[in-house]
Design an enzyme around this catalytic site. Structure first.
Site, PDB file in Angstrom:
ATOM      1  N   HIS A  30       2.524  -6.290  -2.147  1.00  0.00           N
ATOM      2  CA  HIS A  30       2.842  -7.307  -3.480  1.00  0.00           C
ATOM      3  C   HIS A  30       4.394  -7.703  -3.499  1.00  0.00           C
ATOM      4  CE1 HIS A  30       2.550  -8.359  -7.767  1.00  0.00           C
ATOM      5  NE2 HIS A  30       3.972  -7.926  -7.702  1.00  0.00           N
ATOM      6  N   CYS A  31       4.571  -9.051  -3.442  1.00  0.00           N
ATOM      7  CA  CYS A  31       5.887  -9.546  -3.170  1.00  0.00           C
ATOM      8  C   CYS A  31       6.536  -9.776  -4.521  1.00  0.00           C
ATOM      9  CB  CYS A  31       5.651 -10.796  -2.151  1.00  0.00           C
ATOM     10  SG  CYS A  31       7.393 -11.798  -2.178  1.00  0.00           S
ATOM     11  N   PRO A  32       7.442  -9.348  -5.022  1.00  0.00           N
ATOM     12  CA  PRO A  32       8.156  -9.584  -6.384  1.00  0.00           C
ATOM     13  C   PRO A  32       8.945 -10.968  -6.257  1.00  0.00           C
ATOM     14  CG  PRO A  32       9.636  -8.168  -5.127  1.00  0.00           C
ATOM     15  CD  PRO A  32       8.292  -8.275  -4.337  1.00  0.00           C
TER      16      PRO A  32
END
Length: 338
Positions: free
Chosen positions: A120-122
């Site tokens: 998951h990439c913020p």
């Protein structure tokens, strides 16, 4: 439990939109400086080589950065909930009650199962999975080139445009910050340190790219890299050898990742903005038995292959038998790991 999930999802979304705003603010600021100060100054000083270089190379980099970022941000990574009609034969996720095809993992921030989940990439406020992994990787590569380009050539050209010469070096940013403050106005001071931040970010991105190059070269994701270490250890404990059936060799892995076969396709689809989907659907993997993860190898016989047997502790989805014609190749030598 439900409250904590909603709170985590809300916090993740808030952080994601903040990161997106930071990206567009800083990136657009540098692009604006190039088009309003650096490129016009090169034309004004009749430095035509620099003018055409910044105009063409800078435009190419900026175009690819924005395109790949937006596609990685807006594209769905591939959600298991959208493919339940194809995944009914697989086990059910304990967290979202969706059937999980091979290579699918649950994202605790989005509370969704993602096909070929990487992380998951913020900065994207999105998961990186089957359908947007290529866009994410290309964005990182172009962003690293762009940051290094801005932090080196742009850093120097900006000082030439403001002072007529390069007055400060990178060391001065830390050793003489007050001299820089006195020499520059507020907006110029901010721009100066944005170039310094870009130069620093380029090296951080290179580290990130290196980690993804290693996983892509092996045909796995970031999550699988961690899981495979544990699977390999469990296999060794049961006198087996762990293999990755998604590894088709260095060159073939990259061809499958980019879904290109020729140099022309690579130039057209990777070096230039291009919208196309990866091969397959993230459920069924061509030329690969999705439940094949182990190959038997008895330490007492290093030149022969025993019939496959699967310790249940190694991987819950591995079946008791599988088609072995593709993966039963003798292992000539191997050191026993204590």
């Amino acid at each position: 439990m439900a409250c904590s999930v909603r709170l985590r999802h809300t916090a993740s979304s808030a952080l994601g939109y903040f990161c997106i705003a930071i990206f567009f603010l800083l990136t657009t600021h540098i692009v604006f400086i190039y088009y309003t100060i650096i490129i016009p100054n090169a034309l004004k000083t009749q430095n035509y080589k620099s003018f055409f270089f910044h105009l063409t190379f800078g435009q190419w980099i900026a175009m690819n950065i924005y395109f790949n970022y937006i596609m990685a941000w807006w594209s769905s990574p591939g959600l298991a909930q959208d493919y339940q009609h194809l995944a009914s034969q697989y086990s059910v996720c304990k967290k979202c009650s969706m059937h999980k095809p091979p290579r699918t993992h649950h994202c605790r921030w989005c509370n969704l199962c993602v096909l070929k989940f990487d992380h998951h990439c913020p900065w994207l406020n999105n998961c990186v999975g089957f359908y947007n992994h290529r866009y994410f990787f290309q964005f990182c590569c172009f962003m690293a080139i762009g940051c290094f380009y801005a932090g080196t050539m742009g850093y120097r050209e900006y000082q030439f445009a403001v002072f007529g010469e390069q007055l400060f070096s990178y060391q001065d940013s830390f050793l003489r910050p007050f001299a820089i403050i006195n020499a520059l106005e507020t907006i110029d001071f901010i721009t100066y340190f944005v170039f310094i931040a870009a130069f620093t970010t380029s090296f951080l991105l290179i580290i990130l790219i290196y980690r993804h190059v290693r996983t892509i070269s092996r045909g796995i994701t970031s999550v699988e890299r961690l899981l495979h270490k544990d699977y390999a250890r469990q296999c060794i404990e049961h006198d087996h050898m762990f293999i990755n059936p998604y590894d088709f060799g260095l060159l073939e892995n990259w061809k499958r990742f980019f879904n290109v076969r020729t140099i022309g396709e690579f130039i057209r689809c990777v070096l230039l903005p291009n919208i196309y989907q990866p091969k397959g659907n993230g459920i069924i993997w061509p030329d690969c038995d999705a439940q094949t993860y182990l190959k038997s190898n008895r330490f007492a016989s290093r030149s022969s292959m025993q019939s496959p047997s699967f310790p249940p502790e190694a991987y819950m989805y591995v079946a008791a038998t599988y088609p072995t014609h593709k993966y039963q190749t003798p292992v000539l030598s191997r050191k026993k790991i204590q």
